[in-house]
Design a protein around this motif. Structure first.
Motif, mmCIF file in Angstrom:
data_model
loop_
_atom_site.group_PDB
_atom_site.id
_atom_site.type_symbol
_atom_site.label_atom_id
_atom_site.label_comp_id
_atom_site.label_asym_id
_atom_site.label_seq_id
_atom_site.Cartn_x
_atom_site.Cartn_y
_atom_site.Cartn_z
ATOM 1 N N VAL A 68 8.873 2.421 -2.614
ATOM 2 C CA VAL A 68 7.669 1.935 -3.281
ATOM 3 C C VAL A 68 7.222 0.599 -2.679
ATOM 4 N N GLY A 69 8.203 -0.184 -2.195
ATOM 5 C CA GLY A 69 7.868 -1.447 -1.557
ATOM 6 C C GLY A 69 7.145 -1.233 -0.245
ATOM 7 N N ALA A 70 7.628 -0.298 0.567
ATOM 8 C CA ALA A 70 6.975 -0.016 1.847
ATOM 9 C C ALA A 70 5.554 0.473 1.630
ATOM 10 N N ARG A 71 5.362 1.334 0.639
ATOM 11 C CA ARG A 71 4.011 1.841 0.348
ATOM 12 C C ARG A 71 3.108 0.701 -0.144
ATOM 13 N N ALA A 72 3.633 -0.154 -1.017
ATOM 14 C CA ALA A 72 2.834 -1.267 -1.542
ATOM 15 C C ALA A 72 2.432 -2.226 -0.422
ATOM 16 N N ARG A 73 3.329 -2.441 0.518
ATOM 17 C CA ARG A 73 3.008 -3.351 1.626
ATOM 18 C C ARG A 73 1.946 -2.755 2.534
ATOM 19 N N ARG A 74 2.037 -1.447 2.799
ATOM 20 C CA ARG A 74 1.013 -0.816 3.639
ATOM 21 C C ARG A 74 -0.343 -0.888 2.971
ATOM 22 N N ARG A 75 -0.390 -0.615 1.671
ATOM 23 C CA ARG A 75 -1.664 -0.657 0.945
ATOM 24 C C ARG A 75 -2.259 -2.057 0.958
ATOM 25 N N LEU A 76 -1.424 -3.057 0.672
ATOM 26 C CA LEU A 76 -1.926 -4.426 0.632
ATOM 27 C C LEU A 76 -2.326 -4.891 2.029
ATOM 28 N N GLY A 77 -1.577 -4.502 3.028
ATOM 29 C CA GLY A 77 -1.926 -4.868 4.399
ATOM 30 C C GLY A 77 -3.270 -4.302 4.803
ATOM 31 N N ARG A 78 -3.536 -3.044 4.438
ATOM 32 C CA ARG A 78 -4.845 -2.440 4.747
ATOM 33 C C ARG A 78 -5.966 -3.183 4.023
ATOM 34 N N GLU A 79 -5.696 -3.564 2.763
ATOM 35 C CA GLU A 79 -6.707 -4.285 1.992
ATOM 36 C C GLU A 79 -7.035 -5.631 2.650
ATOM 37 N N ILE A 80 -6.010 -6.344 3.075
ATOM 38 C CA ILE A 80 -6.223 -7.635 3.735
ATOM 39 C C ILE A 80 -6.994 -7.449 5.035
#
Length: 587
Positions: free
Chosen positions: A430-442
């Motif tokens: 869930v951490g890896a997915r959350a980081r990918r999502r937030l990275g795309r948003e940034i």
């Protein structure tokens, strides 16, 4: 100078000694120092005073943008300043990460000064500044500006440890009362003009009774993000970590460390930014850093241990030496006026913005050049007081536009925080997915605060009363993100390298006006009108097809501050009227 001793009985009191100068500049930050440099270049006598005993200890800014560097090149000091900046071969990165010891989320990479210079030469289409930006902390820049000024000055004196106490102005000038830093001595200075560059709490502005137009940063962020999204963000943060809602204050810790490798997990990063809201700035790509982090409601800044404050956000303990630590409140303000009569203002005295975008000092550098040449023109007799009124019109418009941009960049930071979930710190899937999502948003939100050439280069004085306006067509569109080269009256003209390798900007007359002539046009009447009005004017012949295409007209008249005042394919029918307008004497 101390007060005179009381006269003896029967002896008439001695008159107080009054010093005299043409311009008294109050405040020796970067803006006051730049204004003094501009006055020196015009041969104007000036006294620059600073209430502090030395240059600042606070790292208030860390980038001098391309336009400011063009103006410092114009003053002949750009190369000198670059000697104390981050090395020219060092690229720059802005990196978002979960922490200094965590995971990278997104990164924005920028070329070195050397690489940027090569790009400027290769592109040469007018869309880039003549000078790349410069990374240097104000802690380092201020003493460098002071040293250069003192080494070169023939007309300007610089004195630290003297602040403005009060002043009175009349039709002929200003009488200023100065007080020493310890309050034990006083002196009086009579100047033809007073320039207040005395910061956000400007005593000069307050005595003039000028108010501030302020945008509430927190309300702006709530409006931009939306109340439901903001409320959800605050509730989520409180449930996860007990974090209190931000109250608008920022806590700063400026420090050195013998363990700089802690901050190099992601390479030699300039700004390390967290979605939790804090930023670590590498001040010298070495051992000096500054942390800025928001404070919550009810937190007593005086009870904060700076080291623990840094450790909690970085994610580990390390050896550090705290240089400065304090709370401060970012503001979005523009003064209602920039001065009156014989007293004028520049820099933080008339505008304050958050550091997002670096528009504080850089806007102030433009103020200093704009005010400096106008004062010189009036003092030398060829400029009329209308130039000073135009200064306010021009620079206040820029400040309002830059305030909007700084607010927009702050909103982006808020949007990242709103998208943040504590899951990004998890090692589970869930951490890896959350980081990918937030990275795309940034990545999608971008990093316009370090890329807004439209703000840095594209500002125009097209409604200024001292510009020769055009009505036959529409001016180019202005946006924050893009600079469109143009010689529309009021614009900064495009920078171009001529076929022989010279920079066209280097041919501009810095003490007066430059008439660029791209074709064999008779300009005798225009030069005669300038001579009649005493306006310093140099005709520069340029026979370069590429430059002519970028400059759009056969004749382009450039002001001392490198802005277009008039243009045409033939000389104007009423050249004296043109001269009167551009020197502020038409109204």
């Amino acid at each position: 100078m101390s007060k005179q001793a009381p006269p003896k009985r029967g002896q008439a009191p001695e008159a107080e000694t009054v010093e005299r100068t043409s311009v008294l500049v109050v405040g020796a930050g970067p803006v006051g120092l730049t204004l003094a440099m501009e006055l020196e270049q015009h041969g104007v006598e000036a006294l620059l005073v600073e209430r502090n005993l030395s240059t600042t200890r606070h790292p208030k800014m860390d980038v001098t943008n391309g336009r400011s560097m063009e103006l410092y090149r114009r003053l002949g000091v750009a190369d000198e300043l670059r000697k104390i900046a981050i090395p020219a071969d060092q690229p720059t990165s802005v990196t978002w990460a979960t922490s200094a010891v965590g995971w990278k989320l997104a990164s924005f990479d920028y070329p070195s000064v050397d690489e940027m210079r090569e790009t400027i030469r290769e592109r040469n289409d007018g869309t880039l500044p003549l000078e790349p930006w410069m990374r240097v902390s104000q802690v380092i820049l201020e003493p460098a500006l002071r040293d250069v000024l003192e080494a070169r000055a023939k007309h300007v004196r610089v004195q630290y440890g003297w602040g403005l106490e009060s002043f009175e102005q009349d039709a002929e000038g200003v009488t200023a009362h100065l007080v020493s830093a310890d309050g034990s001595r006083r002196r009086t200075v009579r100047a033809q003009y007073l320039a207040g560059c005395d910061g956000a709490g400007s005593r000069t502005r307050r005595q003039l009774g000028i108010g501030l137009d302020e945008t509430d940063l927190r309300r702006m962020l709530i409006k931009e993000l939306g109340l439901p999204r903001t409320a959800a963000m605050l509730a989520r943060s409180f449930r996860a970590t007990g974090e209190r809602p931000m109250d608008g204050r920022i806590y700063l810790v400026h420090f050195t460390t013998p363990e700089p490798e802690i901050f190099r997990r992601f390479g030699n990063v300039w700004h390390l930014q967290s979605p939790e809201g804090w930023t670590v700035i590498s001040q010298n790509d070495g051992d000096t850093f500054t942390l800025h982090a928001p404070l919550g409601v009810g937190i007593d800044a005086d009870r904060i241990d700076p080291r623990e404050f840094v450790y909690e956000r970085i994610g580990r303990r390390f050896e550090m030496n705290v240089l400065v630590a304090n709370a401060w409140t970012p503001r979005l303000t523009v003064a209602d006026a920039y001065g009156s009569g014989r007293v004028w203002l520049a820099g933080d005295a008339v505008h304050q913005v958050p550091p997002t975008g670096g528009y504080g000092m850089n806007t102030g550098v433009g103020d200093a050049i704009g005010l400096g040449w106008a004062l010189a023109a009036v003092l030398q007799g060829w400029g009329a007081p209308g130039l000073l009124r135009a200064y306010e019109h021009e620079r206040r418009g820029v400040a309002l536009r830059n305030r909007t941009a700084a607010a927009r960049h702050s909103a982006i930071r808020g949007a990242v925080k709103a998208a943040y979930r504590t899951d990004v710190h998890s090692e589970r899937w869930v951490g890896a997915r959350a980081r990918r999502r937030l990275g795309r948003e940034i990545s999608d939100l971008g990093n316009l605060e370090n890329e807004a050439l439209g703000i840095e280069l594209g500002y125009r004085y097209d409604t200024s009363p001292v510009m020769c306006h055009e009505t036959a067509s529409r001016p180019p569109r202005q946006t924050m993100d893009e600079y469109t080269p143009s010689t529309w009256p009021g614009a900064r003209p495009p920078s171009v390298l001529l076929q022989d390798g010279r920079a066209l900007f280097d041919l501009f007359h810095h003490r007066g006006f430059t008439l660029l002539r791209f074709a064999d046009q008779d300009v005798t009447a225009l030069t005669a009108a300038a001579a009649e009005r005493g306006v310093p004017l140099e005709v520069v012949d340029v026979r370069d097809a590429h430059a002519r295409a970028l400059y759009e007209r056969d004749l382009v008249l450039i002001r001392p501050d490198q802005h277009v005042a008039w243009r045409g394919d033939t000389a104007p029918l009423e050249p004296v009227r043109v001269m009167d307008r551009i020197r502020g004497a038409h109204n």
